[in-house]
Design an enzyme around this catalytic site. Structure first.
Site, PDB file in Angstrom:
ATOM      1  N   TYR A 142      48.469 -33.214  16.186  1.00 44.10           N
ATOM      2  CA  TYR A 142      49.430 -32.104  16.221  1.00 44.10           C
ATOM      3  C   TYR A 142      48.779 -30.808  16.687  1.00 44.10           C
ATOM      4  O   TYR A 142      49.455 -29.929  17.219  1.00 44.10           O
ATOM      5  CB  TYR A 142      50.037 -31.870  14.830  1.00 44.10           C
ATOM      6  CG  TYR A 142      51.267 -32.696  14.537  1.00 44.10           C
ATOM      7  CD1 TYR A 142      51.206 -34.084  14.523  1.00 44.10           C
ATOM      8  CD2 TYR A 142      52.485 -32.087  14.260  1.00 44.10           C
ATOM      9  CE1 TYR A 142      52.324 -34.839  14.241  1.00 44.10           C
ATOM     10  CE2 TYR A 142      53.611 -32.840  13.980  1.00 44.10           C
ATOM     11  CZ  TYR A 142      53.534 -34.220  13.970  1.00 44.10           C
ATOM     12  OH  TYR A 142      54.645 -34.966  13.701  1.00 44.10           O
ATOM     13  N   LYS A 192      43.861 -46.269  12.274  1.00 41.83           N
ATOM     14  CA  LYS A 192      43.692 -47.323  13.271  1.00 41.83           C
ATOM     15  C   LYS A 192      42.203 -47.384  13.619  1.00 41.83           C
ATOM     16  O   LYS A 192      41.787 -47.091  14.752  1.00 41.83           O
ATOM     17  CB  LYS A 192      44.534 -47.011  14.520  1.00 41.83           C
ATOM     18  CG  LYS A 192      46.027 -47.251  14.330  1.00 41.83           C
ATOM     19  CD  LYS A 192      46.420 -48.729  14.424  1.00 41.83           C
ATOM     20  CE  LYS A 192      46.347 -49.246  15.855  1.00 41.83           C
ATOM     21  NZ  LYS A 192      46.664 -50.693  15.913  1.00 41.83           N
ATOM     22  N   ASP A 225      49.613 -49.790  11.684  1.00 46.68           N
ATOM     23  CA  ASP A 225      50.712 -50.640  12.165  1.00 46.68           C
ATOM     24  C   ASP A 225      51.057 -51.703  11.125  1.00 46.68           C
ATOM     25  O   ASP A 225      52.232 -51.952  10.829  1.00 46.68           O
ATOM     26  CB  ASP A 225      50.383 -51.261  13.536  1.00 46.68           C
ATOM     27  CG  ASP A 225      49.061 -52.007  13.560  1.00 46.68           C
ATOM     28  OD1 ASP A 225      48.213 -51.795  12.663  1.00 46.68           O
ATOM     29  OD2 ASP A 225      48.856 -52.804  14.500  1.00 46.68           O
ATOM     30  N   ASP A 249      53.748 -38.763   9.734  1.00 50.45           N
ATOM     31  CA  ASP A 249      55.082 -38.382  10.201  1.00 50.45           C
ATOM     32  C   ASP A 249      55.955 -39.631  10.324  1.00 50.45           C
ATOM     33  O   ASP A 249      57.089 -39.670   9.851  1.00 50.45           O
ATOM     34  CB  ASP A 249      54.954 -37.671  11.555  1.00 50.45           C
ATOM     35  CG  ASP A 249      56.300 -37.241  12.103  1.00 50.45           C
ATOM     36  OD1 ASP A 249      57.108 -36.696  11.330  1.00 50.45           O
ATOM     37  OD2 ASP A 249      56.537 -37.452  13.313  1.00 50.45           O
ATOM     38  N   ASP A 253      59.009 -41.263   7.485  1.00 52.40           N
ATOM     39  CA  ASP A 253      60.413 -41.513   7.830  1.00 52.40           C
ATOM     40  C   ASP A 253      60.797 -42.938   7.462  1.00 52.40           C
ATOM     41  O   ASP A 253      61.893 -43.198   6.951  1.00 52.40           O
ATOM     42  CB  ASP A 253      60.667 -41.308   9.340  1.00 52.40           C
ATOM     43  CG  ASP A 253      61.196 -39.910   9.647  1.00 52.40           C
ATOM     44  OD1 ASP A 253      60.877 -38.977   8.887  1.00 52.40           O
ATOM     45  OD2 ASP A 253      61.918 -39.756  10.659  1.00 52.40           O
TER      46      ASP A 253
END
Ligand code: IPM
Ligand code: MG
Length: 366
Positions: A142, A192, A225, A249, A253
Site C-alpha cells: 500500500y 507467501k 492462498d 485486505d 473481506d
C-alpha cells in the site's frame, strides 16, 4: 467537561446515515451511564474533496492527531471514480492510517447466532464463529516505493513495491500475540513465503518474536492462498490470523462474509500509546460507502455501532460497557430486527437504518 474526545468523520455514501445512529448511542451513554465524550466532526473522502479540493485537509489531519479516537464512516463513490489518484477519497483514509501510524488493524469476524443462516456457508460451518484478523495497516504494498506508472519503450509499466522492515513485522506480530492471549491463545500467520522474499522475512520475524516473547501462544504459519481456502472450508480452526496489509485486505473481506453480511463487521486501527496512555486510534465499519443504497434508509448501522463498542474497549478501557452495547445488538437481532441486508430467502419486512438505531438504544435502556 470530559477527558474523552472523539472526532467523527462520517465521510461518503451511507457513512453519514450509519454515523447518525452512532450519535444516538453516544448520547445514550452520556445520559444513562454518565460516560460522556467531547465530540467534534469533520470531513473526509469525497465530501472533503467537494468542499476543499482534497480528501483530507491538514486541519482535519491535525484534529485527528489530537483526539483519543477517530470514528470514520466510509469513503468513496462513483462520483469520484475519475478523480486524479492523488485526490481520490481513499487517499484521505490512507493518510489518516499512515500519519497516525495505525499499524494494528483489528477485524473481528463473529457470527451472531440469530444470523447463522444468512451466511453463504452452511450453518454448522459458521455457527459460533469468532475469529480476529490482525492486519498490518501502515506498510507493505500500500505504501512501498518505488510506485507509479511509467513508460518503457512503447508501453506503460505499473509498479508497486511490497516492502516490510523487521520492526514493522515485529510490532504487528506483538499485537497479534497480545490479542491471542486474551482469546483462545492461537495465532496463524499468513504470507507467501513460497514466492516472496518479504514473506520469508515475515515468517522469520514472527517466529523470532514468538520464541523470544510469546512461547506460551500456539503459533502456526500458512500460505495466504491456502488461508483463503481454509477460511471458507473450516473457519473455526482459527483464533487470531496475523497478516500483511494487502493479504489482510482480501482475507478480511472473505472472513466478513462468513458472518452473513458486511453490514455487521466493525474494525479498530491502533497505534502507539499517546501521552495520556490511550493508543492512537481510529474505528470504522468494514463495509464501504455502498453507493447503491445511499440515502434510502436501508443501510445497516450495526457495523458502525460495533466499531464504537470497540472504541469503548480499546481506547477508553470500558470493556464492560462495550459488552453492554454488543449484548444490545445481539438482543435486537434475536428479537428479529432486520435491516434490508439481513433479509433471508423467506423475506419479511426490513426496518430502516434509524429504526435499527432506535431499537438498539431501546434495548440498552431495557
Ligand atoms: C479496507 C478498504 C480500504 C483498503 C480502501 C477503501 C482503501 O478496502 O479498509 O479494507 O483497501 O484498505
Ligand atoms: Mg478492504
Amino acid at each position: 467537561m470530559t477527558d474523552r474526545s472523539l472526532l467523527i468523520l462520517p465521510g461518503d455514501g451511507i457513512g453519514p446515515e450509519v454515523m447518525a445512529e452512532v450519535r444516538k448511542i453516544i448520547d445514550w451513554f452520556g445520559t444513562a451511564r454518565g460516560i460522556s465524550f467531547t465530540v467534534s466532526e469533520g470531513l473526509v473522502g469525497g465530501v472533503a474533496y467537494d468542499a476543499h479540493g482534497t480528501p483530507l485537509t491538514d486541519e482535519t489531519m491535525e484534529q485527528a492527531q489530537n483526539v483519543d479516537a477517530v470514528l470514520l464512516g466510509a469513503v468513496g463513490g462513483p462520483a469520484y471514480d475519475n478523480l486524479d489518484f492523488s485526490v481520490k477519497p481513499e487517499r484521505g483514509l490512507l493518510r489518516l492510517r499512515k500519519e497516525m501510524d495505525l499499524y494494528a488493524n483489528l477485524r473481528p469476524a463473529q457470527c451472531f447466532e440469530a444470523l447463522a443462516d444468512f451466511s453463504s456457508l452452511k450453518r454448522e460451518i459458521v455457527s459460533g464463529l469468532d475469529i480476529m484478523i490482525l492486519r498490518e495497516l501502515t506498510s507493505g504494498v500500500y505504501f512501498g516505493e518505488p510506485r507509479g506508472i511509467h513508460r518503457e519503450g512503447n508501453e506503460r509499466v505499473g509498479i508497486n513495491t511490497q516492502r516490510y522492515t523487521e520492526s514493522e513485522i515485529a510490532r504487528a506480530a506483538r499485537s497479534a500475540f497480545e490479542l491471542a492471549r486474551r482469546r483462545s491463545n492461537k495465532v496463524c500467520s499468513m504470507e507467501k513465503a513460497n514466492v516472496m522474499e518479504s514473506g520469508i522475512l515475515w515468517r522469520d520475524v514472527v517466529t523470532e518474536v514468538h520464541a523470544a516473547e510469546y512461547p506460551d501462544v500456539e503459533l502456526s504459519h500458512m500460505y495466504a492462498d491456502n488461508g483463503a481456502m481454509q477460511l471458507v472450508r473450516a473457519p473455526k480452526q482459527f483464533d487470531v490470523i496475523l497478516t500483511d496489509n494487502l493479504f489482510g485486505d482480501i482475507l478480511s473481506d472473505c472472513a466478513a462474509m462468513l458472518t452473513g453480511s458486511l453490514g455487521m463487521l466493525p474494525s479498530a486501527s491502533l497505534g502507539a500509546p499517546m501521552a495520556n496512555g490511550r493508543p492512537k486510534a481510529m474505528y470504522e465499519p468494514v463495509h464501504g460507502s455502498a453507493p447503491d443504497i445511499t440515502g434510502q434508509g436501508k443501510a445497516n448501522p450495526i457495523a458502525c455501532i460495533l466499531s464504537f463498542a470497540m472504541a469503548l474497549r480499546y481506547s477508553f478501557d470500558l470493556g464492560d460497557e462495550a459488552k453492554r452495547l454488543e449484548a444490545a445488538v445481539e438482543g435486537v437481532l434475536a428479537d428479529g430486527a432486520r435491516t434490508a441486508d439481513l433479509m433471508g430467502p423467506e423475506g419479511g419486512t426490513p426496518i430502516s437504518t434509524s429504526e435499527m438505531g432506535d431499537a438498539i438504544v431501546a434495548k440498552l435502556a431495557a
